[in-house]
Design an enzyme around this catalytic site. Sequence first.
Site, PDB file in Angstrom:
ATOM      1  N   GLY A  29       0.843  -1.208   0.000  1.00  0.00           N
ATOM      2  CA  GLY A  29       0.000   0.000   0.000  1.00  0.00           C
ATOM      3  C   GLY A  29       0.861   1.235   0.000  1.00  0.00           C
ATOM      4  O   GLY A  29       1.998   1.211   0.472  1.00  0.00           O
ATOM      5  N   ASP A 508     -14.590  44.891  25.884  1.00  0.00           N
ATOM      6  CA  ASP A 508     -15.228  44.933  24.569  1.00  0.00           C
ATOM      7  C   ASP A 508     -16.457  44.006  24.591  1.00  0.00           C
ATOM      8  O   ASP A 508     -16.569  43.125  25.458  1.00  0.00           O
ATOM      9  CB  ASP A 508     -14.190  44.471  23.520  1.00  0.00           C
ATOM     10  CG  ASP A 508     -14.821  44.162  22.185  1.00  0.00           C
ATOM     11  OD1 ASP A 508     -15.523  45.034  21.663  1.00  0.00           O
ATOM     12  OD2 ASP A 508     -14.602  43.041  21.664  1.00  0.00           O
TER      13      ASP A 508
HETATM   14  C1  GDG Z   1      -3.265   5.829  -1.387  1.00  0.00           C
HETATM   15  C2  GDG Z   1      -3.930   6.846  -2.350  1.00  0.00           C
HETATM   16  C3  GDG Z   1      -1.682   7.834  -2.752  1.00  0.00           C
HETATM   17  C4  GDG Z   1       0.701  -2.277  -5.534  1.00  0.00           C
HETATM   18  N1  GDG Z   1       0.532  -3.556  -5.909  1.00  0.00           N
HETATM   19  C5  GDG Z   1       1.499  -4.268  -5.352  1.00  0.00           C
HETATM   20  C6  GDG Z   1       2.311  -3.414  -4.623  1.00  0.00           C
HETATM   21  N2  GDG Z   1       1.791  -2.194  -4.742  1.00  0.00           N
HETATM   22  C7  GDG Z   1       2.321  -0.966  -4.122  1.00  0.00           C
HETATM   23  C8  GDG Z   1       2.888  -0.033  -5.151  1.00  0.00           C
HETATM   24  C9  GDG Z   1       2.677   1.319  -4.508  1.00  0.00           C
HETATM   25  C10 GDG Z   1       1.451   1.108  -3.663  1.00  0.00           C
HETATM   26  O1  GDG Z   1       1.265  -0.279  -3.503  1.00  0.00           O
HETATM   27  C11 GDG Z   1       0.198   1.695  -4.298  1.00  0.00           C
HETATM   28  O2  GDG Z   1       0.202   3.075  -4.076  1.00  0.00           O
HETATM   29  P1  GDG Z   1      -0.725   4.087  -4.871  1.00  0.00           P
HETATM   30  O3  GDG Z   1      -0.270   5.447  -4.552  1.00  0.00           O
HETATM   31  O4  GDG Z   1      -0.609   3.823  -6.318  1.00  0.00           O
HETATM   32  O5  GDG Z   1      -2.218   3.808  -4.412  1.00  0.00           O
HETATM   33  P2  GDG Z   1      -3.094   3.553  -3.034  1.00  0.00           P
HETATM   34  O6  GDG Z   1      -2.788   2.227  -2.437  1.00  0.00           O
HETATM   35  O7  GDG Z   1      -4.509   3.734  -3.435  1.00  0.00           O
HETATM   36  O8  GDG Z   1      -2.654   4.688  -2.011  1.00  0.00           O
HETATM   37  C12 GDG Z   1      -2.927   7.255  -3.407  1.00  0.00           C
HETATM   38  C13 GDG Z   1      -1.148   6.903  -1.694  1.00  0.00           C
HETATM   39  O9  GDG Z   1      -2.155   6.535  -0.758  1.00  0.00           O
HETATM   40  C14 GDG Z   1       0.002   7.543  -0.927  1.00  0.00           C
HETATM   41  O10 GDG Z   1      -0.370   8.722  -0.338  1.00  0.00           O
HETATM   42  O11 GDG Z   1      -0.701   7.981  -3.742  1.00  0.00           O
HETATM   43  O12 GDG Z   1      -3.506   8.215  -4.253  1.00  0.00           O
HETATM   44  O13 GDG Z   1      -5.086   6.276  -2.957  1.00  0.00           O
HETATM   45  O14 GDG Z   1       3.746   1.653  -3.673  1.00  0.00           O
HETATM   46  O15 GDG Z   1       4.227  -0.344  -5.374  1.00  0.00           O
HETATM   47  N3  GDG Z   1       3.381  -3.829  -3.961  1.00  0.00           N
HETATM   48  C15 GDG Z   1       3.675  -5.154  -4.010  1.00  0.00           C
HETATM   49  N4  GDG Z   1       2.904  -6.023  -4.663  1.00  0.00           N
HETATM   50  C16 GDG Z   1       1.829  -5.657  -5.357  1.00  0.00           C
HETATM   51  O16 GDG Z   1       1.142  -6.477  -5.954  1.00  0.00           O
HETATM   52  N5  GDG Z   1       4.756  -5.594  -3.361  1.00  0.00           N
END
Ligand code: GDG
Length: 737
Positions: A29, A508
């Site tokens: 995440g 006041d």
């Molecule tokens: C929320 C907000 C904001 C994904 N699939 C796998 C995996 N991931 C990792 C990615 C990335 C993260 O998860 C996803 O981050 P995002 O930013 O794209 O999206 P959200 O989870 O919705 O995050 C978003 C974020 O918070 C930060 O503030 O950017 O807009 O919605 O790091 O690499 N990692 C692994 N396997 C997977 O299958 N290991």
Amino acid sequence: MSKTIIISNRLPLQISIENNHLDVTPSVGGLATGLKSFHKDGDSIWIGWPGLTEEEIPENLKDEVQKKAREENCVAVHLTSDEIDGFYYGFSNRTIWPLFHYFMEYTESDDQFWKSYQEVNQKYADEILEHYEDGDVIWVHDYQLLLVPKMIREKAPEAVIGFFNHIPFPSYEVFRTLPWREKVLEGVLGTDLIGFHTYDYERHFLSSVSRILRHQVDFNEVTLPDRIVKVDSFPMGIDYKKFEQAALDHFKSTSENQSELQRRLDHHLEATPEAKMILSIDRLDYTKGIAHRIRAYEYFLDKNPEYIEKVRLVMLAVPSRSNVPQYRRLKREVDELVGRINGKFSTVSWTPIWYFYRSMPFENLIDLYTTCEIALLTPIRDGMNLVAKEYVATRTDRTGVLILSEMAGAAHEMNEALIINPNNFEQVAEALKTAFHMPKEEQMERNKMLQKRLRRYSVEKWAQDFMKALRGTKENRDSFKATRITSEISEEIMEQFKKAKKKILFIDYDGTLVNFVNKPEDAEPDADLKELIRTLNSSEDTHVILISGRDKNTLGSWWRDIPVELISEHGVWMRQIDGEWELSENVKSEWMDAVRPVIENFVDRTPGTFIEEKNYSLAWHYRKADPQLGEIRANELSNVLKELISNRGLSVLEGNKVLEIKSSDVNKGKACTKKLVGENYDFIFAIGDDWTDEYMFQELPETAYTVKVGIRKTSARYYVEGTPKVRTLLEKFRDNL
Ligand code: GDG
């Protein structure tokens, strides 16, 4: 030593139990990935839910869970499955998440969800307070914990608290539909600093604060009675080095070390060397525009059949929130779409979409990032989107084209990507064509710039910047000129009051004795207040004067039965204790006919504003106007008036949501110093909340106890937070008469 306390819904680790054995793995995440490195390096603890409900953890393993968490400097908040249903799957993900992403039709308003959200937020706040020590800095994360800041503030008023919202903040028109909008805003305003990914989210938040709670907003600061809350944008970065290094290691690895996934990807590349892979990675979430993306891809293939067998969409959808109905529906929709499109276009040797519905280990993520020449990320709304940044970071030879939705926060910083509107299929199809044919030099040129920025504004820098700004709010608070009246200071003042032989109190009215109301005529004093002022003024040696900008008729009628001196219209009129009004010798009124039409013109152009006509002044009130329009028009009017009245012996006073034009010779400072002439007061006290009261604070002798109501720049020596505190202080005077 002081520490940082990070709080998020989930801990950055996932605890699972198999055969009565605990297993701890890092969780996936945006937030977890982002803050992990900051947490590891610093002196901090991280509080959150470990991912298993209380029912899922056998009694004999509960301590073990906490122990394992502590090994990672984490503290587990235990939640029952009912709590997870109401707080997490309910309010967080069926109310806030859709609403903040503009999916109003998915937004549910359920009292039970709301109740659970409040209870669980309290649970987190209690856990934080368990670990909080003076001097610690608290950093609360994301939309699941919007109420936590206020809950901490109530118990630890001096705490330094920051909040970061990882998802968008919607426009006022959308946010206002939330039944609990006031509570949510008040909750998050328990902080000192609120961070958003982009300036737009910040702007929307401030607009809601000023329209819904009617707090004063100056640029990016919200002024509350007890604090100033700063709001700013901090676009979150990634652990750049980690992704870059992983990509470099990936290229170095020998064919025996390759993953199964990489072998299969390579196999396809060898079979069709001219074909390009288009990558798509997200959690399976309706905000990510996955279904749109597949349809846009279908549109692209329909319109451009020459790309059949030349492209392949590699789509990783990570299972997410499958307890929420919309997510289950989306899953079905995506399955069907993929099936239909694969059925429609597949050839013997080629399938257009390669679809994975699962979470993958980090190494596989790197395989995908490094292998696919194009990344197609088309969220309909996305706070930031870290995948876009990670993709660019892993392109160590600088090739690769990123197609990114303009609805992702990341698009603001990634101008060199091909930015598209995800709802415009034609534009997506065109971008795919452009990406397919983009010369390597251009790809490298674009990525060079992107990489430079991402490397510089990494997640570490993001966290450091936020923490620096957060600590700055504390320094700001400490350097505040006036001193807060604590119980010790109030005791000291009372000692002096008791000792003194002749005392005078200038008080006041609006914003000091009573709170501001929408209609000025509704601010009548209550019986208790009248009684308090009557008693205060009943002692021979204590002289009380109510000093206000109000007109004499209103003030006079409200205080007609109370023997107290009044100064109205900033000093134009003075009422003696026997009820007789006297006019100040300095006032003129012949200017009013020239000025009135100018203000009337502003009333016509600014709904909700009106003129208050006093005997010797004109006041333009804009409290009920749209806050932003009100401020703009107030600036405009102030400039127009200053020009109009120059050399006429008049001045424009800028009060709290009011502009007042009056004789320059009349102000509260002059009015109260007149009262001191020829008298030998040995205790002088003045209290007031707005700009017009500053005249008193400046003109009274230095020995006077001058007190500002609220936290703003002031010449007063002391401050109190709000009208209830004023009452308490005056009651103390009464008890010490
Ligand atoms: C929320 C907000 C904001 C994904 N699939 C796998 C995996 N991931 C990792 C990615 C990335 C993260 O998860 C996803 O981050 P995002 O930013 O794209 O999206 P959200 O989870 O919705 O995050 C978003 C974020 O918070 C930060 O503030 O950017 O807009 O919605 O790091 O690499 N990692 C692994 N396997 C997977 O299958 N290991």
